[in-house]
Design an enzyme around this catalytic site. Structure first.
Site, PDB file in Angstrom:
ATOM      1  N   ASP A 149      17.759 -26.128 -66.959  1.00  0.00           N
ATOM      2  CA  ASP A 149      17.363 -25.309 -65.813  1.00  0.00           C
ATOM      3  C   ASP A 149      17.668 -26.107 -64.542  1.00  0.00           C
ATOM      4  O   ASP A 149      16.963 -27.057 -64.204  1.00  0.00           O
ATOM      5  CB  ASP A 149      15.858 -25.009 -65.954  1.00  0.00           C
ATOM      6  CG  ASP A 149      15.243 -24.428 -64.688  1.00  0.00           C
ATOM      7  OD1 ASP A 149      15.925 -24.352 -63.648  1.00  0.00           O
ATOM      8  OD2 ASP A 149      14.057 -24.048 -64.743  1.00  0.00           O
TER       9      ASP A 149
ATOM     10  N   GLN B  73      16.542 -26.421 -59.261  1.00  0.00           N
ATOM     11  CA  GLN B  73      16.246 -27.365 -58.175  1.00  0.00           C
ATOM     12  C   GLN B  73      17.268 -28.501 -58.119  1.00  0.00           C
ATOM     13  O   GLN B  73      17.059 -29.483 -57.406  1.00  0.00           O
ATOM     14  CB  GLN B  73      14.831 -27.960 -58.349  1.00  0.00           C
ATOM     15  CG  GLN B  73      13.710 -26.947 -58.375  1.00  0.00           C
ATOM     16  CD  GLN B  73      13.492 -26.254 -57.016  1.00  0.00           C
ATOM     17  OE1 GLN B  73      14.090 -26.623 -56.004  1.00  0.00           O
ATOM     18  NE2 GLN B  73      12.651 -25.223 -56.994  1.00  0.00           N
TER      19      GLN B  73
ATOM     20  N   LYS C 181      18.305 -20.620 -53.489  1.00  0.00           N
ATOM     21  CA  LYS C 181      17.779 -21.970 -53.242  1.00  0.00           C
ATOM     22  C   LYS C 181      18.874 -22.892 -52.714  1.00  0.00           C
ATOM     23  O   LYS C 181      18.700 -24.108 -52.652  1.00  0.00           O
ATOM     24  CB  LYS C 181      17.186 -22.548 -54.531  1.00  0.00           C
ATOM     25  CG  LYS C 181      15.949 -21.793 -55.034  1.00  0.00           C
ATOM     26  CD  LYS C 181      15.345 -22.493 -56.216  1.00  0.00           C
ATOM     27  CE  LYS C 181      14.387 -21.632 -57.004  1.00  0.00           C
ATOM     28  NZ  LYS C 181      13.135 -21.338 -56.323  1.00  0.00           N
TER      29      LYS C 181
ATOM     30  N   CYS D 114       4.296 -22.004 -60.409  1.00  0.00           N
ATOM     31  CA  CYS D 114       4.798 -21.510 -61.709  1.00  0.00           C
ATOM     32  C   CYS D 114       4.899 -22.635 -62.738  1.00  0.00           C
ATOM     33  O   CYS D 114       5.812 -22.650 -63.574  1.00  0.00           O
ATOM     34  CB  CYS D 114       6.139 -20.799 -61.570  1.00  0.00           C
ATOM     35  SG  CYS D 114       6.079 -19.358 -60.521  1.00  0.00           S
TER      36      CYS D 114
HETATM   37  N1  C6P Z   1      10.760 -22.065 -58.303  1.00  0.00           N
HETATM   38  C1  C6P Z   1       9.275 -22.632 -56.495  1.00  0.00           C
HETATM   39  O1  C6P Z   1       8.666 -22.402 -55.454  1.00  0.00           O
HETATM   40  P1  C6P Z   1      14.089 -17.852 -59.726  1.00  0.00           P
HETATM   41  O2  C6P Z   1      12.785 -17.371 -59.203  1.00  0.00           O
HETATM   42  O3  C6P Z   1      14.469 -17.172 -61.004  1.00  0.00           O
HETATM   43  O4  C6P Z   1      15.178 -17.872 -58.716  1.00  0.00           O
HETATM   44  O5  C6P Z   1      13.873 -19.396 -60.091  1.00  0.00           O
HETATM   45  C2  C6P Z   1      12.952 -19.727 -61.082  1.00  0.00           C
HETATM   46  C3  C6P Z   1      12.839 -21.204 -61.200  1.00  0.00           C
HETATM   47  C4  C6P Z   1      13.259 -21.811 -62.367  1.00  0.00           C
HETATM   48  N2  C6P Z   1      13.214 -23.144 -62.501  1.00  0.00           N
HETATM   49  C5  C6P Z   1      12.765 -23.938 -61.532  1.00  0.00           C
HETATM   50  C6  C6P Z   1      12.770 -25.404 -61.734  1.00  0.00           C
HETATM   51  C7  C6P Z   1      12.312 -23.382 -60.337  1.00  0.00           C
HETATM   52  O6  C6P Z   1      11.863 -24.188 -59.375  1.00  0.00           O
HETATM   53  C8  C6P Z   1      12.327 -21.981 -60.170  1.00  0.00           C
HETATM   54  C9  C6P Z   1      11.781 -21.351 -58.925  1.00  0.00           C
HETATM   55  C10 C6P Z   1      10.203 -21.593 -57.066  1.00  0.00           C
HETATM   56  O7  C6P Z   1       9.164 -23.713 -57.079  1.00  0.00           O
HETATM   57  C11 C6P Z   1       9.502 -20.283 -57.204  1.00  0.00           C
HETATM   58  S1  C6P Z   1       8.184 -20.366 -58.381  1.00  0.00           S
END
Ligand code: C6P
Length: 414
Positions: A206, A209, A232, A372
């Site tokens: 994943d 970040q 992001k 999350c």
């Molecule tokens: N973290 C945060 O504020 P999405 O929402 O599908 O674009 O990304 C999900 C996601 C998956 N893995 C990691 C490591 C993430 O940080 C995130 C998204 C945001 O930390 C929203 S919870």
């Protein structure tokens, strides 16, 4: 080139590409430190999307008219650009999804439901985002596969001895976050992938970040799957990327059925389109794909190594400023090569939500909550944490504003 020799970012110049940063609240300049949730969108991205809507808006792969041809070419070539950016073999290995979450779900449903069963094991880390944790947990329940978690140590790093114990010949999938959105830890993903492969397991990384702020080469990491989100990385919402090795994507069943992902359909049966279209059912994110390309051009124009160095320096400065106060608890590793550009923390005696609310009074935007990663917060023994996360346009002065706002909160609750 070593990071010391990299030319620093011209932040003042870059900020001109993000007019939103000029906003003020109650006469105070916005200090935007919530970049791990979403970054601001660069002007060239907005321009590229607006150009598409103004000049060549059409559905892709469906029309033989000029507009549809232009839109189809731009959309298809966006896959090539992404492949080039992350070191994938070609467009066949780049599937556009809604976001990282959907990319995780695609693999978990398409590969996981088909391949996993009782006796199989899915190995995750304790610092997984819910996008990965909940998805594999639920796929485990549906298939009878067990889910195991690699421990983190007291510094917020993965316990690699525990990883070596957990990953066995029963492991079918190892899914790990590249950079933790809560701890800032940069995980040794190549080592994790090698460990999975030593046991004939697949590895999903994943990169939500990681891709926005450091050079990532999926082939060098040797990940079987790798995912990230456009929003992001100075790009648009609504688009994410699933990288998958071609031979694996070839074997997998589609995740969504419908238009564009088929070759031949009869009343009885259907056959699937070639990669990556097999996984892109329905009208896709055309403008967003065009915006993502503009974001990649923009970031590469700056240089991913320079972006990484800038963020690391800001994280180091923030860590130092915050750790000077004994009532601030910081999560994750000390500044260094394995800490990314964010700092999660708590101020003693102040709930993270209250802290974020006071920060907001000073126009400092941070995130508070469980980010999350609820099980990780349980492990840390806190319900919530505050988090400041940085991007290319942030400055040391903004971190000073953060620290001043924390001081005010401290006085308010004293
Ligand atoms: N973290 C945060 O504020 P999405 O929402 O599908 O674009 O990304 C999900 C996601 C998956 N893995 C990691 C490591 C993430 O940080 C995130 C998204 C945001 O930390 C929203 S919870």
């Amino acid at each position: 080139m070593s990071q010391q020799n990299l030319e620093p970012l011209d932040v003042e110049r870059l900020r001109e590409d993000f007019p939103i940063l000029e906003r003020e609240f109650d006469g105070q300049p916005l200090v935007y430190l919530d970049n791990a949730a979403t970054t601001q969108t660069a002007d060239p991205v907005v321009d590229a999307m607006s150009d598409y809507y103004r000049r060549y808006n059409a559905n892709v792969h469906r029309g033989i008219h000029h507009l549809s041809q232009e839109a189809s070419i731009a959309y298809e070539e966006a896959h090539d650009r992404v492949a080039d950016f992350i070191g994938a073999g070609g467009r066949e290995e780049v599937v556009f999804t809604k976001n990282t979450t959907e990319a995780e779900n695609l693999v978990a449903h398409s590969w996981g439901l088909e391949e996993l069963g009782p006796g199989d094991e899915i190995v995750l880390t304790e610092m997984e985002h819910h996008a990965s944790l909940v998805t594999w947990q639920q796929i485990g329940k549906r298939t009878g596969a067990d889910v195991k978690y690699i421990r983190i140590d007291e510094n917020g790093r993965l316990d690699m001895d525990h990883a070596r114990e957990l990953v066995t010949d029963d492991t079918a999938m190892l899914s790990a976050v590249h950079v933790s959105n809560t701890l800032g830890t940069v995980n040794p993903v190549s080592e994790l992938v090698d460990l999975a492969h030593d046991h004939d397991a697949l590895a999903f990384i994943d990169g939500a970040q990681a891709v926005p702020n450091r050079p990532v080469d999926v082939e060098a990491i040797d990940a079987d799957f790798y995912a990230f989100s456009g929003h992001k990385m100075a790009g648009p919402t609504g688009i994410g990327v699933l990288y998958g090795k071609e031979e694996l994507l070839e074997e997998m069943q589609p995740y969504l059925y419908g238009g564009d992902m088929i070759t031949k359909v009869t009343f009885e049966d259907s056959t699937w389109n070639e990669l990556p279209w097999k996984f892109e059912a329905g009208t896709p994110q055309i403008a967003e794909a065009i915006g993502l390309v503009a974001a990649i051009d923009y970031l590469e124009g700056i240089g991913m190594e320079r972006i990484e160095a800038h963020e690391r320096e800001l994280a180091r400065y923030a860590y130092e400023q915050l750790s000077a106060h004994s009532d601030v608890e910081i999560y994750g590793p000390e500044p260094g090569p394995d800490r990314g550009g964010l700092v999660g923390f708590n101020l003693e005696g102040v709930h993270a939500h209250d802290l974020a609310s006071i920060m907001n009074d000073y126009a400092v935007a941070i995130r508070a909550g469980d980010h999350c990663t609820q099980p990780l917060h349980d492990k840390l023994g806190v319900a919530a944490s505050a988090r400041a996360s940085f991007y290319i346009y942030n400055t040391r002065e903004e971190i000073d504003a953060l620290v001043d706002a924390i001081d005010s909160a401290r006085q308010l609750f004293a």
